[in-house]
Write a protein that holds these residues in place. Sequence first.
Motif, PDB file in Angstrom:
ATOM      1  N   THR A 128       0.831  -1.206   0.000  1.00  0.00           N
ATOM      2  CA  THR A 128       0.000   0.000   0.000  1.00  0.00           C
ATOM      3  C   THR A 128       0.865   1.254   0.000  1.00  0.00           C
ATOM      4  O   THR A 128       0.609   2.207  -0.751  1.00  0.00           O
ATOM      5  CB  THR A 128      -0.961  -0.001   1.204  1.00  0.00           C
ATOM      6  OG1 THR A 128      -1.756  -1.195   1.133  1.00  0.00           O
ATOM      7  CG2 THR A 128      -1.875   1.202   1.198  1.00  0.00           C
ATOM      8  N   ALA A 129       1.909   1.252   0.833  1.00  0.00           N
ATOM      9  CA  ALA A 129       2.807   2.412   0.893  1.00  0.00           C
ATOM     10  C   ALA A 129       3.511   2.634  -0.442  1.00  0.00           C
ATOM     11  O   ALA A 129       3.629   3.772  -0.908  1.00  0.00           O
ATOM     12  CB  ALA A 129       3.829   2.224   2.011  1.00  0.00           C
ATOM     13  N   LEU A 130       3.952   1.555  -1.052  1.00  0.00           N
ATOM     14  CA  LEU A 130       4.665   1.675  -2.319  1.00  0.00           C
ATOM     15  C   LEU A 130       3.737   2.052  -3.470  1.00  0.00           C
ATOM     16  O   LEU A 130       4.060   2.925  -4.281  1.00  0.00           O
ATOM     17  CB  LEU A 130       5.388   0.359  -2.642  1.00  0.00           C
ATOM     18  CG  LEU A 130       6.555   0.016  -1.723  1.00  0.00           C
ATOM     19  CD1 LEU A 130       6.928  -1.456  -1.863  1.00  0.00           C
ATOM     20  CD2 LEU A 130       7.749   0.901  -2.021  1.00  0.00           C
ATOM     21  N   HIS A 131       2.584   1.389  -3.539  1.00  0.00           N
ATOM     22  CA  HIS A 131       1.679   1.616  -4.664  1.00  0.00           C
ATOM     23  C   HIS A 131       0.865   2.896  -4.497  1.00  0.00           C
ATOM     24  O   HIS A 131       0.872   3.761  -5.372  1.00  0.00           O
ATOM     25  CB  HIS A 131       0.766   0.406  -4.858  1.00  0.00           C
ATOM     26  CG  HIS A 131      -0.141   0.536  -6.039  1.00  0.00           C
ATOM     27  ND1 HIS A 131       0.328   0.731  -7.319  1.00  0.00           N
ATOM     28  CD2 HIS A 131      -1.491   0.507  -6.139  1.00  0.00           C
ATOM     29  CE1 HIS A 131      -0.700   0.817  -8.152  1.00  0.00           C
ATOM     30  NE2 HIS A 131      -1.815   0.685  -7.461  1.00  0.00           N
ATOM     31  N   GLN A 132       0.171   3.006  -3.382  1.00  0.00           N
ATOM     32  CA  GLN A 132      -0.686   4.179  -3.150  1.00  0.00           C
ATOM     33  C   GLN A 132       0.144   5.400  -2.766  1.00  0.00           C
ATOM     34  O   GLN A 132      -0.084   6.484  -3.281  1.00  0.00           O
ATOM     35  CB  GLN A 132      -1.699   3.869  -2.049  1.00  0.00           C
ATOM     36  CG  GLN A 132      -2.660   2.748  -2.393  1.00  0.00           C
ATOM     37  CD  GLN A 132      -3.882   3.259  -3.111  1.00  0.00           C
ATOM     38  OE1 GLN A 132      -4.444   4.254  -2.709  1.00  0.00           O
ATOM     39  NE2 GLN A 132      -4.293   2.559  -4.142  1.00  0.00           N
ATOM     40  N   GLY A 133       1.087   5.195  -1.834  1.00  0.00           N
ATOM     41  CA  GLY A 133       1.859   6.318  -1.316  1.00  0.00           C
ATOM     42  C   GLY A 133       2.913   6.833  -2.271  1.00  0.00           C
ATOM     43  O   GLY A 133       3.029   8.036  -2.496  1.00  0.00           O
ATOM     44  N   GLN A 137       4.117   1.244  -9.734  1.00  0.00           N
ATOM     45  CA  GLN A 137       3.241   0.307 -10.450  1.00  0.00           C
ATOM     46  C   GLN A 137       2.960  -0.905  -9.564  1.00  0.00           C
ATOM     47  O   GLN A 137       3.807  -1.332  -8.778  1.00  0.00           O
ATOM     48  CB  GLN A 137       3.936  -0.087 -11.767  1.00  0.00           C
ATOM     49  CG  GLN A 137       3.110  -0.865 -12.732  1.00  0.00           C
ATOM     50  CD  GLN A 137       3.278  -2.367 -12.583  1.00  0.00           C
ATOM     51  OE1 GLN A 137       4.165  -2.873 -11.913  1.00  0.00           O
ATOM     52  NE2 GLN A 137       2.364  -3.096 -13.209  1.00  0.00           N
ATOM     53  N   GLU A 138       1.751  -1.495  -9.693  1.00  0.00           N
ATOM     54  CA  GLU A 138       1.309  -2.529  -8.747  1.00  0.00           C
ATOM     55  C   GLU A 138       2.188  -3.775  -8.718  1.00  0.00           C
ATOM     56  O   GLU A 138       2.479  -4.306  -7.652  1.00  0.00           O
ATOM     57  CB  GLU A 138      -0.162  -2.912  -8.967  1.00  0.00           C
ATOM     58  CG  GLU A 138      -0.533  -3.403 -10.332  1.00  0.00           C
ATOM     59  CD  GLU A 138      -0.958  -2.293 -11.284  1.00  0.00           C
ATOM     60  OE1 GLU A 138      -1.061  -2.576 -12.479  1.00  0.00           O
ATOM     61  OE2 GLU A 138      -1.170  -1.152 -10.839  1.00  0.00           O
ATOM     62  N   HIS A 139       2.627  -4.270  -9.870  1.00  0.00           N
ATOM     63  CA  HIS A 139       3.452  -5.484  -9.858  1.00  0.00           C
ATOM     64  C   HIS A 139       4.833  -5.220  -9.247  1.00  0.00           C
ATOM     65  O   HIS A 139       5.350  -6.045  -8.489  1.00  0.00           O
ATOM     66  CB  HIS A 139       3.573  -6.078 -11.268  1.00  0.00           C
ATOM     67  CG  HIS A 139       2.316  -6.698 -11.741  1.00  0.00           C
ATOM     68  ND1 HIS A 139       1.372  -5.986 -12.438  1.00  0.00           N
ATOM     69  CD2 HIS A 139       1.814  -7.940 -11.595  1.00  0.00           C
ATOM     70  CE1 HIS A 139       0.355  -6.769 -12.712  1.00  0.00           C
ATOM     71  NE2 HIS A 139       0.592  -7.965 -12.198  1.00  0.00           N
ATOM     72  N   LEU A 140       5.419  -4.079  -9.560  1.00  0.00           N
ATOM     73  CA  LEU A 140       6.701  -3.721  -8.961  1.00  0.00           C
ATOM     74  C   LEU A 140       6.533  -3.497  -7.457  1.00  0.00           C
ATOM     75  O   LEU A 140       7.383  -3.899  -6.659  1.00  0.00           O
ATOM     76  CB  LEU A 140       7.290  -2.477  -9.630  1.00  0.00           C
ATOM     77  CG  LEU A 140       8.646  -2.015  -9.100  1.00  0.00           C
ATOM     78  CD1 LEU A 140       9.688  -3.139  -9.167  1.00  0.00           C
ATOM     79  CD2 LEU A 140       9.122  -0.787  -9.879  1.00  0.00           C
ATOM     80  N   GLU A 142       4.379  -4.981  -5.502  1.00  0.00           N
ATOM     81  CA  GLU A 142       4.256  -6.301  -4.881  1.00  0.00           C
ATOM     82  C   GLU A 142       5.611  -6.996  -4.799  1.00  0.00           C
ATOM     83  O   GLU A 142       5.958  -7.590  -3.784  1.00  0.00           O
ATOM     84  CB  GLU A 142       3.250  -7.178  -5.638  1.00  0.00           C
ATOM     85  CG  GLU A 142       3.053  -8.552  -5.041  1.00  0.00           C
ATOM     86  CD  GLU A 142       2.487  -8.567  -3.623  1.00  0.00           C
ATOM     87  OE1 GLU A 142       2.569  -9.628  -2.980  1.00  0.00           O
ATOM     88  OE2 GLU A 142       1.977  -7.533  -3.139  1.00  0.00           O
ATOM     89  N   PHE A 143       6.393  -6.904  -5.867  1.00  0.00           N
ATOM     90  CA  PHE A 143       7.730  -7.501  -5.879  1.00  0.00           C
ATOM     91  C   PHE A 143       8.602  -6.899  -4.772  1.00  0.00           C
ATOM     92  O   PHE A 143       9.279  -7.618  -4.035  1.00  0.00           O
ATOM     93  CB  PHE A 143       8.381  -7.309  -7.254  1.00  0.00           C
ATOM     94  CG  PHE A 143       9.741  -7.904  -7.374  1.00  0.00           C
ATOM     95  CD1 PHE A 143       9.907  -9.279  -7.492  1.00  0.00           C
ATOM     96  CD2 PHE A 143      10.871  -7.095  -7.357  1.00  0.00           C
ATOM     97  CE1 PHE A 143      11.171  -9.831  -7.595  1.00  0.00           C
ATOM     98  CE2 PHE A 143      12.141  -7.640  -7.456  1.00  0.00           C
ATOM     99  CZ  PHE A 143      12.293  -9.012  -7.575  1.00  0.00           C
ATOM    100  N   LEU A 144       8.576  -5.584  -4.650  1.00  0.00           N
ATOM    101  CA  LEU A 144       9.357  -4.909  -3.601  1.00  0.00           C
ATOM    102  C   LEU A 144       8.841  -5.255  -2.206  1.00  0.00           C
ATOM    103  O   LEU A 144       9.628  -5.440  -1.270  1.00  0.00           O
ATOM    104  CB  LEU A 144       9.345  -3.397  -3.823  1.00  0.00           C
ATOM    105  CG  LEU A 144      10.047  -2.911  -5.093  1.00  0.00           C
ATOM    106  CD1 LEU A 144       9.803  -1.424  -5.312  1.00  0.00           C
ATOM    107  CD2 LEU A 144      11.543  -3.222  -5.030  1.00  0.00           C
ATOM    108  N   ALA A 145       7.526  -5.368  -2.066  1.00  0.00           N
ATOM    109  CA  ALA A 145       6.945  -5.729  -0.766  1.00  0.00           C
ATOM    110  C   ALA A 145       7.382  -7.140  -0.365  1.00  0.00           C
ATOM    111  O   ALA A 145       7.681  -7.398   0.802  1.00  0.00           O
ATOM    112  CB  ALA A 145       5.423  -5.626  -0.819  1.00  0.00           C
TER     113      ALA A 145
END
Length: 163
Positions: A128-133, A137-140, A142-145
Amino acid sequence: MSKPDHTGSPTRPPSATGVLRSDTGSVLLRLPKGLRQFIKFALVGASGTLVNLAVFSSILFAWVKVQESRPLLVEQMASGVAFCVAVVSNFVLNRRWTFRHSGPVAIHFGRFFLVSLIGLGINVVAYTALHQGAGIQEHLSEFLAIGVVMPVNFVGSKWWAFR
């Protein structure tokens, strides 16, 4: 190398277990135990990701075949079921291969499942922090998460779940 076999080709000596080891296996064996376990844990996690995606996709495919629509609630249910199946798969592989553990199954599975749930919570927050904040991009995202969660799950598994 040892003496040639019946074909005249030199053979490799067997390992201490009597089984020939590949060069890759011997490289892995030369690594420190903790690093070797982390690499195995990552490989098991990758297989768990494939299990998760296969179960998730199968449920959604079957649902759409029957209902011709896919409400969010069904996607969430499919995600939960896929997570649980992947946790069981990861537990079995980590227990047998990564940590070579033989303790009580029920206690250790409960601990492993709790570690996995904590990891899931961290994953949702990181995603959420990476994508929304951060607008990644959503796949990146998720990969980073996953990269954030994996060391936490490894430490929890190594030092608590499989103790």
